[in-house]
Design a protein around this motif. Structure first.
Motif: not given
Length: 227
Positions: A36-55
């Motif tokens: 927090p306070g550094v940047a808002t950018f987020s990342t997931v893998s190239t082909d994320p599954d539902p569990a990754e979005w939940a994470d």
């Protein structure tokens, strides 16, 4: 034809968070975002599954913004779109002289930097964003009127970002001076500069082209609200 060395630019946020910005990262599974306070950018893998979005949802929190930058990954259907912005990614092809007449901006300059960003709106900048890399400025009569800095840092590359000039100081070449100075710093480290710009900002695109940047690809910046 794409150089093998620029493949990391396809996922600049993920490559930065796994590498030189790992100390500024929050991570859960394969999902990651900045502190927090550094940047808002987020990342997931190239082909994320539902569990990754939940994470990622757990990492950010309910109702928070998932700023996916230029990631093409499609989030769950109940994630509300917040913004879509067409842009382009540009890479430096060389040329030009190092900029002069700039000063380094330290932690004591953050209030001025935040004020300048609020007045010019060059893109997201937060109280700790300057921790991503070096930030340079131009002062007139002691007042900060222009700045630019280093943001994403995938291996072998450094992004130039937050290029902005106060309305009363435009037309004096400050933006060009700052970009040249940063490009000289980046290349002195045997890295290459790159940047992102909104497609609608034709004036900035023309400036960057004059300074030796070429379009690598067109991208779409997207953000979503976590339910």
């Amino acid at each position: 034809m794409v150089d093998l060395g620029d493949v990391v630019l396809d996922d600049p946020v993920g490559e930065s968070l796994r590498g030189r910005h790992a100390h500024l990262a929050r991570r859960l599974g394969r999902a990651a975002t900045y502190l927090p306070g550094v940047a808002t950018f987020s990342t997931v893998s190239t082909d994320p599954d539902p569990a990754e979005w939940a994470d990622l949802a757990q990492l950010l929190g309910r109702g928070e913004l998932a700023d996916m930058f230029s990631s093409p990954a499609v989030p769950p259907p109940d994630w509300e779109p917040v913004f879509v912005l067409e842009g382009r990614q540009m890479v430096w092809s060389g040329g030009g002289e190092a900029g002069t007449g700039v000063v380094e901006l330290g932690a004591d300059s953050v209030p001025e930097m935040l004020d300048l960003v609020a007045r010019t709106r060059p893109g997201p900048f937060w109280p700790r964003t300057r921790e991503l890399g070096a930030y340079l400025g131009v002062r007139e009569n002691g007042v900060l009127v222009a700045m630019a800095g280093e943001r994403l840092r995938p291996p072998g590359w450094t992004e130039i970002s937050t290029v902005c000039t106060a309305p009363e100081a435009r037309g004096r070449g400050h933006a060009a001076r700052l970009v040249r100075a940063l490009a000289a710093r980046v290349t002195a480290r045997d890295e290459r500069p790159f940047l992102h710009v909104a497609e609608a900002n034709t004036q900035a695109i023309a400036l960057y082209e004059r300074l030796g940047f070429k379009t690598r690809k067109h991208v779409t910046f997207r953000g979503f609200r976590i339910p």
